[in-house]
Design a protein around this motif. Structure first.
Motif, short mmCIF file in Angstrom:
data_model
loop_
_atom_site.label_atom_id
_atom_site.label_comp_id
_atom_site.label_asym_id
_atom_site.label_seq_id
_atom_site.Cartn_x
_atom_site.Cartn_y
_atom_site.Cartn_z
N UNK B 40 0.76 -1.40 -0.14
CA UNK B 40 0.05 0.08 0.11
C UNK B 40 0.75 1.38 -0.04
N UNK B 81 -1.11 1.15 10.32
CA UNK B 81 -1.66 1.60 9.10
C UNK B 81 -2.73 0.48 8.97
N UNK B 82 -3.71 1.16 8.40
CA UNK B 82 -4.93 0.30 7.87
C UNK B 82 -5.37 1.38 6.65
N UNK B 83 -5.64 0.59 5.52
CA UNK B 83 -6.22 1.07 4.27
C UNK B 83 -7.62 1.89 4.49
N UNK B 84 -7.85 3.08 3.70
CA UNK B 84 -9.17 3.52 3.56
C UNK B 84 -9.42 3.85 1.93
N UNK B 85 -10.36 3.37 1.83
CA UNK B 85 -10.76 3.47 0.45
C UNK B 85 -12.34 3.32 0.31
N UNK B 90 -11.57 -2.62 -0.71
CA UNK B 90 -10.09 -2.23 -0.65
C UNK B 90 -10.09 -1.53 0.73
#
Lengths: 115, 111
Positions: B40, B81-85, B90
């Protein structure tokens, strides 16, 4: 077209293969409160009987939203209220919003007071 | 696999006779993600791995051994961290880097 063709899954796979998937987390959530001075200036109507000092709140990333003793972090947007004797802004921030990038020490554009 | 490492001669230290070492020795691969996984990057702050690597090198690069530094990078990427979408499928994703070491000694960067 095969009956088990999943267009959405195909599209996801395509975006991943081409490296187009990105993390869109945006910090800080409230960019105009990046400077400690700007945050401090929101505390002019801060309840006089509150056991927590505006200076300490602003330093911990908090600005006053003008209602009761509700403050918010400029970076994660997390809200805190109901301050009690002995509360420390940094510890409370960490307790409820431990994933905040400002608390974690990332470069989120904080502008500390120059004293 | 089935490859055989033929080794290579290297200079010994001082009077020691020439030694032979594996040709694959003394490599360190610092991968941003585990085999088979996506890596990422944040639109504003850059890739999770590189920003964590820079952070940890800045903080510990001149005092800790390289594997300790890389382990801290793993810890940071894994936990912070952690994705944001907005795209379906995702959001809320995580990542762990991957350290592959063929080093034969501890490694410290000069102060």
């Amino acid at each position: 077209q095969s009956p088990d063709y999943d267009e959405e899954a195909e599209n996801r796979e395509f975006l991943l293969r081409t490296g187009e998937v990105v993390d869109e987390s945006m910090y800080p959530v409230v960019p105009h409160m990046k400077s400690e001075e700007a945050r401090l200036s929101t505390f002019n109507n801060w309840p006089a009987d509150s056991p927590v000092r505006p200076e300490d709140l602003a330093e911990a990333g908090m600005y006053y939203i003008g209602i009761d003793d509700n403050v918010q972090c400029f970076c994660c947007g997390g809200g805190l209220s109901g301050w009690e004797q002995g509360d420390d802004p940094w510890s409370e921030h960490a307790k409820y919003y431990s994933n905040c990038f400002f608390f974690l020490g990332h470069n989120v554009g904080n502008v500390p007071l120059t004293t | 696999g089935t490859d055989l490492d033929s080794g290579i001669e290297c200079d010994g230290v001082g009077d020691e006779e020439t030694q032979r070492i594996p040709v694959e020795a003394d490599f360190l691969y610092a991968y941003s993600t585990a085999p088979g996984y996506y890596a990422w990057r944040n639109v504003a702050n850059g890739s999770w791995f590189i920003s964590s690597l820079c952070d940890m090198l800045l903080k510990y690069g001149k005092q800790l051994e390289i594997m300790q530094v890389m382990t801290r990078v793993n810890h940071k990427v894994a936990l912070e961290f952690e994705s944001s979408s907005n795209l379906p499928g995702f959001d809320g994703k995580k990542q762990i880097p991957c350290i592959v070491s063929m080093l034969t000694k501890e490694l410290y960067f000069p102060k």
